[in-house]
Each structure stands twice: as structure tokens, then as C-alpha cells.
Design a protein around this motif. Structure first.
Motif, PDB file in Angstrom:
ATOM      1  N   LEU A   1      83.967  70.995 -39.289  1.00  0.00           N
ATOM      2  CA  LEU A   1      84.924  71.484 -38.309  1.00  0.00           C
ATOM      3  C   LEU A   1      86.331  71.493 -38.890  1.00  0.00           C
ATOM      4  O   LEU A   1      86.710  70.620 -39.665  1.00  0.00           O
ATOM      5  CB  LEU A   1      84.905  70.601 -37.056  1.00  0.00           C
ATOM      6  N   ASP A   2      87.109  72.488 -38.475  1.00  0.00           N
ATOM      7  CA  ASP A   2      88.510  72.590 -38.874  1.00  0.00           C
ATOM      8  C   ASP A   2      89.293  73.190 -37.707  1.00  0.00           C
ATOM      9  O   ASP A   2      88.786  74.052 -36.990  1.00  0.00           O
ATOM     10  CB  ASP A   2      88.661  73.455 -40.124  1.00  0.00           C
ATOM     11  N   PHE A   3      90.544  72.725 -37.539  1.00  0.00           N
ATOM     12  CA  PHE A   3      91.331  73.136 -36.385  1.00  0.00           C
ATOM     13  C   PHE A   3      92.759  73.454 -36.798  1.00  0.00           C
ATOM     14  O   PHE A   3      93.300  72.824 -37.712  1.00  0.00           O
ATOM     15  CB  PHE A   3      91.363  72.021 -35.319  1.00  0.00           C
ATOM     16  N   PRO A   4      93.397  74.397 -36.109  1.00  0.00           N
ATOM     17  CA  PRO A   4      94.815  74.691 -36.377  1.00  0.00           C
ATOM     18  C   PRO A   4      95.715  73.673 -35.688  1.00  0.00           C
ATOM     19  O   PRO A   4      95.300  72.996 -34.736  1.00  0.00           O
ATOM     20  CB  PRO A   4      94.999  76.092 -35.780  1.00  0.00           C
ATOM     21  N   LYS A   5      96.942  73.589 -36.137  1.00  0.00           N
ATOM     22  CA  LYS A   5      97.913  72.674 -35.528  1.00  0.00           C
ATOM     23  C   LYS A   5      98.710  73.420 -34.450  1.00  0.00           C
ATOM     24  O   LYS A   5      99.926  73.522 -34.500  1.00  0.00           O
ATOM     25  CB  LYS A   5      98.838  72.102 -36.592  1.00  0.00           C
ATOM     26  N   THR A   6      97.994  73.950 -33.492  1.00  0.00           N
ATOM     27  CA  THR A   6      98.585  74.723 -32.402  1.00  0.00           C
ATOM     28  C   THR A   6      97.882  74.346 -31.118  1.00  0.00           C
ATOM     29  O   THR A   6      96.682  74.057 -31.115  1.00  0.00           O
ATOM     30  CB  THR A   6      98.437  76.235 -32.654  1.00  0.00           C
ATOM     31  N   SER A   7      98.629  74.344 -30.014  1.00  0.00           N
ATOM     32  CA  SER A   7      98.037  74.003 -28.723  1.00  0.00           C
ATOM     33  C   SER A   7      97.122  75.118 -28.246  1.00  0.00           C
ATOM     34  O   SER A   7      97.255  76.277 -28.648  1.00  0.00           O
ATOM     35  CB  SER A   7      99.136  73.746 -27.687  1.00  0.00           C
ATOM     36  N   LEU A   8      96.203  74.754 -27.359  1.00  0.00           N
ATOM     37  CA  LEU A   8      95.266  75.744 -26.831  1.00  0.00           C
ATOM     38  C   LEU A   8      95.986  76.805 -26.012  1.00  0.00           C
ATOM     39  O   LEU A   8      95.585  77.970 -26.004  1.00  0.00           O
ATOM     40  CB  LEU A   8      94.205  75.038 -25.977  1.00  0.00           C
ATOM     41  N   LEU A   9      97.070  76.423 -25.340  1.00  0.00           N
ATOM     42  CA  LEU A   9      97.829  77.388 -24.553  1.00  0.00           C
ATOM     43  C   LEU A   9      98.447  78.466 -25.431  1.00  0.00           C
ATOM     44  O   LEU A   9      98.383  79.660 -25.109  1.00  0.00           O
ATOM     45  CB  LEU A   9      98.917  76.669 -23.755  1.00  0.00           C
ATOM     46  N   GLU A  10      99.044  78.061 -26.549  1.00  0.00           N
ATOM     47  CA  GLU A  10      99.622  79.043 -27.465  1.00  0.00           C
ATOM     48  C   GLU A  10      98.547  79.938 -28.067  1.00  0.00           C
ATOM     49  O   GLU A  10      98.754  81.142 -28.252  1.00  0.00           O
ATOM     50  CB  GLU A  10     100.394  78.326 -28.571  1.00  0.00           C
TER      51      GLU A  10
END
Length: 637
Positions: free
Chosen positions: A414-423
Motif C-alpha cells: 500500500l502507498d498513499f499521498p500526503k493529501t486529505s481525502l477532501l482535497e
């Protein structure tokens, strides 16, 4: 110039910054002595003596009646200086005597200004200025009352942070009523829209606190009032305030769902969606803002309301119609998991209502969330309707598929961006944020989807270990505690309906990881046990006692884990209280070698139980110390 010849009657900034009180000149009647006149003096002569400004040039003498007119500028300056002085010094008057003296001096200064400039200003200008000053004083009064209410709310929170006492909740409701009354008075005056806007912020702040502690029913009417106030004033209907209006709309819907009135929550969301569309039509007629900026505002508002509609619609569309006796054909949820998206009715509804992975995942989270349910209150949804259970399973299937499609790389991790789900939702991104993934995994734990929970939690923990921010460390500890808790809740070792993630060996990875971070070999050798409850106590100790202040695990999980351990250990601790006679008999028996081995085993069991209780007690003490006392910077600790 004549305007400069007379002393200023308003306090200057220099006098306010010094320690002494500003010197305010006395009125003209006190500074002048009456000249000897005959009794037959006319009334005009008396007026000329009491108002020497009558003999000075009028404002028109200096030119046009605009901002460059020196007489008008001088009057405006003195008024603004006085109003500024009142704003700065009002809070310094604490006693009744000081307040009375402050009001007397300010009233005298204001009266002197009117007396000084009234004969020289045009009547219409003078009356307009008089109304504006009165309006400013009224606004200062509203602002002061609102500030007083918020100060009272802060005092309530300082004395009772979580509003556990009934009196604290009652005080919050009184504060909300006072704020609503202030807004009612200011609402008919459109130029006081900023007081209305600030009032909605204050109401939302207090109501959010009430919602967190389960008092949504009491907060609903005030949030609804705040929403209606935002719709009642034209300046607050602009695109600039759309995001805040949507926040209030969402809070109202959430209160309805918390109160088990989902039909009203969905109805209000549809009404809000219509209001948003009305504003969209008005914006299309004007070009005040760029199309891209307007599109972002409207997309955010529309998606939030669509999520609130989906929260109820996904369940209501599947309820059995009692008027029809024809049975519905159910699909095999285990078989459809191997098919391609969309596989179920829920996934097709997600495709119809939302256009990105981020927005679809947010809808899944909101549909599964229940604010009345704690994370460790595990079990399926409480209903006898089979169709509702199927919807919950389909939501977890959809959430797992969205997680796999968007966030698993070529290496299978798994990998994720450093951005909120709203954005991500506003930008129509087909990716999920890490905080949303953590919430989804916690929901899988709550609904006892054990295979999905364990496989996802381990994958996500490996990602969180590579991050350095406190939020990631906090999320890692939350999932670690839940992994340690799972064997004690899932006693029958059920797997759940949803398949685990790929490349995961069932039941091995989680336990290996747990032993690495929480259980040391020395502890196992000392007590001779590797029980699940020992793993939980050791994990709790590591997560709470060794974590920095900004990376503490979730309070709810910690408290519920401590209560769980206490219930497990309480009966065993009571058995440790051996009477003196029993202890004497017991020591005589261990004199022979034959009984020694059995006694040694008995003592190890007692030590294991005592060690688990001791670890729990240390966690309780450390948690209270870190969370509550250390935050207050108490020098004792």
C-alpha cells in the motif's frame, strides 16, 4: 484654523498607552465665566455665550463637503479616536466603580464632540454621523456579548473538558440560547451580517462539542438556526461563504442521523442541494470569479450533500417492500468478490452518484459510520433485515476494491499521498488518503470482518512505519492495539465474509508483527506464558508509556482496552488474596520435592496474572499523567 483652535475632546492614543488616565477636557459651561449682562439680554446672546462655536466658520467655508474638508476630517478623527479608546479600554474596567467612571468619561467626551461640531456641520451630515456612531456603539455591544458568551464556554470546558457533568451541558445550552438571541436582534439589519456570521461559528463550535459527547438532539435546533441565518442575509449568500454553509448543512444532517431520524437528514440534504443549485445558476449569470474557482466550491458542496443522501439511500433502496410477497433473489456475496467492478447494486449506485475513487470511498465510510458506536463495540449491525446485512457486506466489498485499485503498487504494498481525502475528492482523484484507509480498517474491526481487518491493518502498518509525522505514528499505534485485541474478541476465530487482501498469509503476519514490537523474549521466559491477554497488556504498555505526547493512541481505544483488561484481571486479582492460615499450610506442603513442581506452576500462573494486572495499572497511571496532567504543565509531574 478654527477647528484646531479648540482642544480635542477625545482621548489620544498616547494617553491610552501610558499608565495614567487620559485627560478629558471639561464641558464649555464649566470652563467659561458668565460676563456681566443686563437682565434684558436676548436668548440669542445666551446661546452665543454657551456655544462659542456658532461664531466660527461653517464646514462649507473650507470647501466641498467631502473627505478632504478639514472640519469634516477633524470631526471624523476625533470620533474614531474615541471609539478606538472605548474598544481598547473597556476590558480594563473590572469593578463596578471603574465601569461607571469609564462610561461617564466616554459619555462626556462624546457629548463634547457633538457640542463642538453640531453648529458648524450640515444637518443631514450631522444626523447621518450621529446614526453611524450609534450603530458602532450597538455593534460593540453585540460583539462584547458574543465574546462574553465564548469566554463562559471556555471556562466550562476548562473545568469539565468532556462535559461529563449535567450542569456543564446545561450551561452550554444557556450560552447557545444567548447567542441565538443576539443573532435574532441583529438579523433584521443587513449591515450587521458579520455578527450573524461570527454567531454561526460560535454556535457550530459549541454544537460540535455536544455532538461528540452524544448530545446531538440538543445541538440540532441551534445548528438548524445557524443554517437558516446564513440563508437569510444576501451578503452571506455569496460564493465566498458557500463552504461554510455546506459545513453547517452537513452538521445538521449528521445530527439527524445521530438521532436515528435518517429520513429528515436525507430530506435536509436534498433541500441544501437545491439551495446550492440556485446559487450555481446565479453565478453562471455573473463572471465575478474564475470558472475554475467556482467549480471547486460547487463541487465540494455538491459532493458533501450527495454523501449525506447516499448514507440513507443505499439502505432504503434495498429494504423489502411489505406490500409485495414475491421474494427477492439474493446473490452469493462470496462468489461475486472474484468478479470485476461493478459487481453489486451498491457498487452500481456508487458509480451513478460519484465520479471518482476518493468521493466513492468517502461515501462508503459515511454509510458505515455510526457515531453512537465505539470502535471496540464489535458485532454486526443490529437489525433483523437480511437486506441491510447484505448492504453492509457490499459496502466493505466496495471499500476493499477501491483500496486495492487505487493504492496498491506494483510491489503489492500500500502507498498513499500526503493529501486529505477532501482535497482528493475536489480534484477528482482516483486515490485514497491514509487517514481514510485507517478509518475503514477500524470499521472492519467494529463490524467483525476479521480477514479484511487483519490483512489490511498489517499492510497499512508497514506503510505507517516508514512515515515520520505524529499522525502516522498515532495511527500505527491504534492499529497495533486493535491487532492485539482481535484474538481476545474473535474467540471462535471467524474470518468474516470479505476475503483478505492478496499476498497475505492468514493469521501469521499479524502475530509475528505483534511479537516483534510488544513482547520481549525475557518477559516470556520469566512468566512462561505467551497468552493473548499478555500480548495485549504488553502492547498497551508499549503504545502508551513509550510514545511521545503528540503520538499517543486514540483515547477511546486506550480507555476501552484498559477496561477490557481490568474485567479480565479483576476476578484473578481477587483470588490472589490468600489468608494467613492458608498461606502457612501452603508453605508446609512445598517442603517436599514431590509437590514443588506443581507449586512452581501455580506460582507462575499467579505471577502471570499479577504481571498483566501490573502492566494495566502502569498504563492507566501513565495515560492519565500524559493526557491530563502533562497537558497542564503541572510541575509536580
Amino acid at each position: 484654523m478654527a477647528a484646531q483652535g479648540s482642544p480635542s475632546s477625545s482621548p489620544s492614543d498616547d494617553s491610552t498607552t501610558s499608565g495614567s488616565r487620559p485627560e478629558l477636557p471639561p464641558t464649555s459651561t464649566a470652563t467659561s465665566r458668565s460676563p456681566p449682562e443686563s437682565k434684558g439680554s436676548s436668548r440669542s446672546s445666551l446661546l452665543q455665550w454657551t456655544c462659542p462655536e456658532d461664531s466660527l466658520p461653517l464646514a462649507v467655508f473650507y470647501g466641498p463637503l467631502d473627505a478632504k474638508n478639514p472640519l469634516l476630517a477633524s470631526c471624523e478623527k476625533e470620533i474614531q479616536e474615541l471609539l478606538g479608546f472605548m474598544r481598547k479600554k473597556k476590558a480594563l474596567a473590572t469593578t463596578e466603580e471603574e465601569k461607571h467612571e469609564f462610561r461617564r468619561r466616554c459619555a462626556t467626551s462624546l457629548f463634547n464632540i457633538w457640542t463642538k461640531y453640531a453648529p458648524r456641520l450640515p444637518a443631514d451630515y450631522y444626523n447621518e454621523k450621529l446614526l453611524k456612531v450609534g450603530d458602532s456603539l450597538c455593534q460593540m455591544k453585540f460583539h462584547a456579548l458574543s465574546g462574553k458568551n465564548m469566554c463562559n464556554y471556555q471556562l466550562v470546558c476548562d473545568s469539565d473538558e468532556n462535559l461529563k457533568n449535567k450542569e456543564s451541558v446545561v450551561q452550554c445550552l444557556h450560552i447557545l440560547s444567548s447567542l441565538r438571541l443576539i443573532m435574532q436582534v441583529a438579523l433584521p439589519q443587513e449591515h450587521l451580517c458579520w455578527i450573524i456570521f461570527n454567531g454561526t461559528i460560535y454556535i457550530y463550535t459549541i454544537c460540535r462539542k455536544l455532538m461528540v459527547i452524544g448530545q446531538s438532539s440538543k445541538a440540532l435546533e441551534y445548528l438548524l438556526w445557524a443554517s437558516m441565518c446564513m440563508e437569510s442575509l444576501v451578503p452571506l449568500l455569496s460564493l465566498r461563504y458557500l463552504t461554510w454553509r455546506t459545513t453547517l448543512y452537513t452538521a445538521v444532517c449528521q445530527c439527524c442521523y445521530d438521532c436515528h431520524a435518517g429520513i429528515h437528514g436525507e430530506a435536509f440534504a436534498r433541500r441544501a442541494l437545491a439551495k446550492i443549485d440556485e446559487l450555481r445558476q446565479l453565478e453562471l449569470m455573473s463572471s465575478s470569479k474564475s470558472q475554475e474557482e467556482s467549480r471547486r466550491y460547487f463541487r465540494e458542496a455538491t459532493m458533501k450533500m450527495a454523501v449525506m443522501i447516499f448514507k440513507r439511500g443505499v439502505f432504503e433502496s434495498r429494504r423489502k417492500n411489505k406490500a409485495l410477497f414475491r421474494p427477492k433473489i439474493r446473490i452469493n456475496l462470496r462468489e461475486v468478490q472474484t468478479l470485476s467492478w461493478p459487481r453489486t447494486v451498491t457498487e452500481r449506485l456508487l458509480d451513478e452518484m460519484f465520479d471518482s475513487t476518493a468521493s466513492q470511498f468517502l461515501a462508503v465510510l459515511e454509510a458505515l459510520s455510526d457515531s453512537n458506536r465505539r470502535i471496540l463495540q464489535t458485532g454486526p449491525i443490529v437489525t433483523d433485515e437480511v437486506e441491510i446485512h447484505d448492504v453492509v457486506s457490499e459496502l466493505f466489498m466496495a471499500g476493499k476494491e477501491l483500496l486495492i485499485m487505487s493504492n496498491i503498487g506494483a510491489d503489492g504494498m500500500l502507498d498513499f499521498p500526503k493529501t486529505s481525502l477532501l482535497e482528493l475528492m475536489i480534484g477528482r482523484k482516483d486515490v485514497i488518503s491514509v487517514d481514510a484507509a485507517v478509518k475503514f480498517i477500524k470499521l472492519a474491526f467494529t463490524y467483525e470482518e476479521w480477514s479484511l481487518f487483519e490483512s489490511s491493518a498489517v499492510h497499512l502498518i508497514y506503510f505507517l512505519q516508514r512515515q515520520d509525522d505524529p499522525e502516522s505514528k498515532k495511527a500505527e499505534k491504534d492499529l497495533t492495539l486493535l491487532i492485539a485485541m482481535e484474538p481476545l474478541i474473535n474467540v471462535k476465530r471467524n474470518k468474516g465474509l470479505i476475503f483478505p487482501l492478496e499476498n497475505y498469509k492468514e493469521g501469521q503476519s499479524a502475530q509475528i508483527y505483534l511479537k516483534k514490537i510488544a513482547v520481549h523474549d525475557t518477559c516470556l521466559k520469566t512468566c512462561g506464558y505467551s497468552e493473548d491477554i499478555f500480548h495485549l497488556a504488553a502492547t498497551l504498555y508499549v503504545c502508551v508509556c513509550t510514545a511521545p505526547q503528540d503520538a499517543q493512541p486514540d483515547k477511546e481505544i486506550v480507555v476501552d482496552t484498559i477496561m477490557f483488561l481490568w474485567q479480565k484481571c479483576k476476578l484473578g486479582i481477587q483470588r490472589l488474596n490468600i489468608s494467613r492460615n492458608d498461606y502457612a499450610k501452603f508453605t508446609q506442603k512445598i517442603s517436599t520435592n514431590k509437590v514443588f513442581l506443581s507449586c512452581h506452576t501455580h506460582f507462575k500462573s499467579k505471577f502471570f496474572l499479577f504481571f498483566t494486572w501490573l502492566m494495566t495499572f502502569i498504563c492507566i497511571y501513565t495515560y492519565i499523567k500524559k493526557i491530563f496532567f502533562l497537558a497542564l504543565n503541572d510541575p509536580f509531574f
